[in-house]
Write an enzyme that holds these catalytic residues in place. Structure first.
Site, PDB file in Angstrom:
ATOM      1  N   THR A 411       8.966  78.382 -42.161  1.00  0.00           N
ATOM      2  CA  THR A 411       8.603  79.799 -42.143  1.00  0.00           C
ATOM      3  C   THR A 411       7.186  79.857 -42.677  1.00  0.00           C
ATOM      4  O   THR A 411       6.724  78.950 -43.374  1.00  0.00           O
ATOM      5  CB  THR A 411       9.565  80.661 -42.990  1.00  0.00           C
ATOM      6  OG1 THR A 411      10.891  80.488 -42.521  1.00  0.00           O
ATOM      7  CG2 THR A 411       9.202  82.131 -42.959  1.00  0.00           C
ATOM      8  N   ASN A 431      12.802  78.813 -38.113  1.00  0.00           N
ATOM      9  CA  ASN A 431      13.836  78.303 -39.021  1.00  0.00           C
ATOM     10  C   ASN A 431      13.461  76.908 -39.499  1.00  0.00           C
ATOM     11  O   ASN A 431      12.391  76.737 -40.038  1.00  0.00           O
ATOM     12  CB  ASN A 431      15.234  78.389 -38.409  1.00  0.00           C
ATOM     13  CG  ASN A 431      16.282  78.573 -39.510  1.00  0.00           C
ATOM     14  OD1 ASN A 431      15.946  78.883 -40.648  1.00  0.00           O
ATOM     15  ND2 ASN A 431      17.537  78.372 -39.188  1.00  0.00           N
ATOM     16  N   SER A 483      15.724  86.429 -44.822  1.00  0.00           N
ATOM     17  CA  SER A 483      15.248  86.671 -46.190  1.00  0.00           C
ATOM     18  C   SER A 483      13.761  87.000 -46.214  1.00  0.00           C
ATOM     19  O   SER A 483      13.183  87.160 -47.293  1.00  0.00           O
ATOM     20  CB  SER A 483      15.492  85.427 -47.057  1.00  0.00           C
ATOM     21  OG  SER A 483      16.845  85.118 -47.115  1.00  0.00           O
ATOM     22  N   GLY A 503      13.180  81.009 -47.941  1.00  0.00           N
ATOM     23  CA  GLY A 503      14.580  81.420 -47.913  1.00  0.00           C
ATOM     24  C   GLY A 503      14.862  82.476 -48.962  1.00  0.00           C
ATOM     25  O   GLY A 503      14.061  83.384 -49.193  1.00  0.00           O
TER      26      GLY A 503
HETATM   27  N1  GLY Z   1      15.016  81.627 -41.064  1.00  0.00           N
HETATM   28  C1  GLY Z   1      14.896  81.981 -42.417  1.00  0.00           C
HETATM   29  C2  GLY Z   1      14.927  83.428 -42.696  1.00  0.00           C
HETATM   30  O1  GLY Z   1      14.714  84.226 -41.802  1.00  0.00           O
HETATM   31  O2  GLY Z   1      15.216  83.821 -43.807  1.00  0.00           O
END
Ligand code: GLY
Length: 601
Positions: A411, A431, A483, A503
């Site tokens: 991310t 991700n 998140s 996260g």
């Molecule tokens: N893929 C991690 C999030 O969106 O929190």
């Protein structure tokens, strides 16, 4: 415990067999190169970066106190930041620059975000103070099948949410860039995508961070011929200074620039996406792509200690947890996030905020998740009264909604403010590292594995060890809970734009940064972004702390209040922030020094 909020929450979980799968230790390595610098010096820093890239030394040190300008950009890669400044210089606004930065990050930081993924764009338009979050999150395909993820005994099928076609959500980033450009930008997509197209076609020298990520992910990359050819290149990718060229991605970006939405979601690109996903076990159809919509969401607003906080609504769970924690902390006078008395209260607020995550999911389902109830003043007042100033509340006394540990190592976040005061806080993801590992045929698009952010069963943790509820079950068209928490902080001094990857720790990172920023009269972005971090998320009932920055006395004071402290072996986070002062409009940018170390955390 007499507080009526203790042990009060319940949720009708379905029961089933339990076979959680954990994230491989290797997934715990996140590489993000981040950079920020003022508008005055991008070319010099670009040259310096190229020089150091050749040497395998991947970045600059933050330079607080440099000449301030009226606009600022902080992103995870200097070439992306440079692309954003170029667009500002060509007459673009912050929204145009955001298109350039996001598209460039897709090229130069492919393991973190990209056209095959999604993201959230928190926007503020200066002329009318319009605020919105463009939700470009991935969606589940219409034909998503439970059997792909659960075996006949109801156990999770290992890998089905992380690798191959079943792991991939319908990408949203390309549509997000089109929407951002058409509704908010001044320049055309042809202009704003030009820097990314050039970077993809001519290539760039990979840094130490990319090289380590490729090395670490080589088994994942080699599983798919297209992916291996581009991102591993028979091992050359593991050497800093190797030139990564992505001519097919350049063509895809050109299609997007020339045809907008249709250049990605219909025709050649759409067909390549469908073919690749379906040849690898997925069930996509043309309508999944044709019907993809960016959704304009109303951001959450909270008043906290005289500041106005603007943050991400669902499908991010992060903004709700942040809002709850800030409400719980509002009555307290905090001396900053590092102060041990404040830290105890912050940990207790986080503990309580994280309890409620498992009730959340896509906001467009019926009935919608109970956001209003969770943010209601009377509810939060009662929850706040359960906080003891003297002692930690064991999580098991607080409620029975377990939400497990979550690490996120990919991310990316960037923050932009322009001279007019337009703002963008954007957090984007595919991700895990290099997403699903699938590149769609000849498009150069690396596909996400965002399906893993859904909750297969309430008792199964996902790859980040996060549990959830039925509101986050993988149903057709749904957006998985996230998140990601891009945030604005407005106070009498100016506006701060911040966010981070990480996260569930994104929430504590943003919370600590807000508290630290507001606790001191002087604005000191380096202090805020580099302060040592701690984290609590209800379950496991532990306070995670970074390995450095906490004195034995600090740790002893927290332990004396019955906190179970676990010292993490690595630091975490890769925060990117900008600040613009009300007094004279000067702007400054600051990247997280953690992203400038050896590249692992
Ligand atoms: N893929 C991690 C999030 O969106 O929190």
């Amino acid at each position: 415990m007499n507080n009526p909020f203790i042990k009060q929450l319940s949720i009708p979980y379905q029961r089933g067999a339990h076979a959680p799968f954990s994230l491989e230790a290797k997934m715990a390595l996140k590489v993000c190169l981040k950079h920020s610098f003022d508008q005055s010096s991008p070319i010099i820093i670009f040259i310096v970066f190229c020089f150091f890239s050749c040497l395998g030394i991947a970045n600059e040190q933050p330079q607080p106190g440099k000449t301030k300008t009226q606009a600022a950009i902080a992103s995870a890669h200097p070439l992306a930041t440079e692309a954003g400044y170029r667009i500002l210089k060509e007459g673009g606004n912050a929204f145009d620059a955001a298109v350039a930065v996001a598209a460039s990050l897709a090229v130069v930081e492919p393991y973190s975000s990209g056209l095959g993924g999604g993201g959230f764009f928190l926007l503020h338009r200066a002329r009318d103070r319009h605020e919105v979050m463009l939700d470009a999150r991935e969606t589940a395909p219409h034909n998503i099948k439970e059997d792909d993820y659960l075996d006949e005994l109801g156990r999770a099928r290992l890998g089905a949410t992380r690798e191959g076609g079943t792991a991939v959500g319908i990408p949203g980033l390309a549509a997000g860039l089109v929407e951002l450009s058409q509704k908010f930008g001044r320049l055309s997509l042809k202009e704003t995508l030009r820097p990314a197209i050039k970077l993809a076609r001519e290539g760039f020298l990979v840094d130490n961070r990319y090289a380590k990520m490729a090395q670490f992910s080589q088994a994942h990359l080699k599983k798919n011929t297209h992916t291996a050819a581009i991102f591993w290149a028979e091992g050359q990718a593991s050497k800093p200074g190797w030139r990564l060229k992505q001519p097919q991605l350049a063509l895809t970006l050109e299609r997007l620039a020339n045809q907008g939405f249709n250049g990605f979601y219909t025709g050649f690109v759409a067909q390549a996406l469908i073919n690749t996903v379906n040849q690898n076990g997925g069930h996509w159809q043309a309508s999944d792509l044709e019907n993809y919509k960016v959704i304009a969401r109303i951001p959450l607003h909270i008043q906290f200690h005289g500041a106005r906080i603007t943050t991400a609504p669902l499908p991010s769970a992060g903004g709700i947890a942040l809002s709850q924690a800030l409400h719980l902390l509002e009555p307290f006078s905090l001396k900053g996030a590092k102060d041990e008395i404040s830290a105890h209260l912050i940990i207790e607020a986080l503990r309580r905020a994280f309890r409620d995550r498992s009730q959340l999911g896509d906001p467009d389902q019926q009935p919608p998740p109970p956001v209003q109830a969770l943010l209601e003043t009377s509810y939060l007042k009662g929850l706040g009264e359960s906080i003891s100033a003297e002692k930690a509340t064991p999580s098991h006394e607080l409620a029975a909604l377990p939400v497990s540990k979550n690490d996120a190592y990919n991310t990316t976040h960037f923050s932009i403010i322009d001279s007019a005061g337009n703002r963008v806080g954007a957090t984007m993801s595919i991700n895990f590292t290099f997403g699903s590992g699938l590149v769609a045929q000849d498009t150069g698009i690396l596909l996400n594995n965002e399906i893993d952010d859904f909750t297969l069963r309430p008792e199964f943790a996902n790859g980040y060890q996060l549990k959830g509820g039925l509101a986050n079950a993988p149903l057709p068209g749904r957006r998985p809970l996230s998140s990601m928490t891009p945030t604005f902080v407005d106070d009498s001094r100016g506006v701060l734009i911040l966010g981070a990857p990480g996260g569930s720790r994104i929430v504590s990172m943003v919370l600590l940064a807000i508290i630290e920023h507001l606790a001191h009269p002087e604005v000191n972005l380096l202090n805020v972004v580099s302060m040592p971090r701690y984290h609590h998320q209800f379950s496991p009932d532990k306070v995670e702390v970074e390995p450095t920055g906490f004195s034995p006395e600090w740790l002893a004071a927290l332990r004396a209040k019955a906190h179970d402290i676990k010292t993490n072996s690595r630091q975490w986070g890769n925060m990117q922030m900008v600040f613009k002062a009300h007094s004279d409009g000067t702007a400054q940018a600051q990247s997280d020094p953690r992203g400038q170390d050896m590249g692992w955390y």
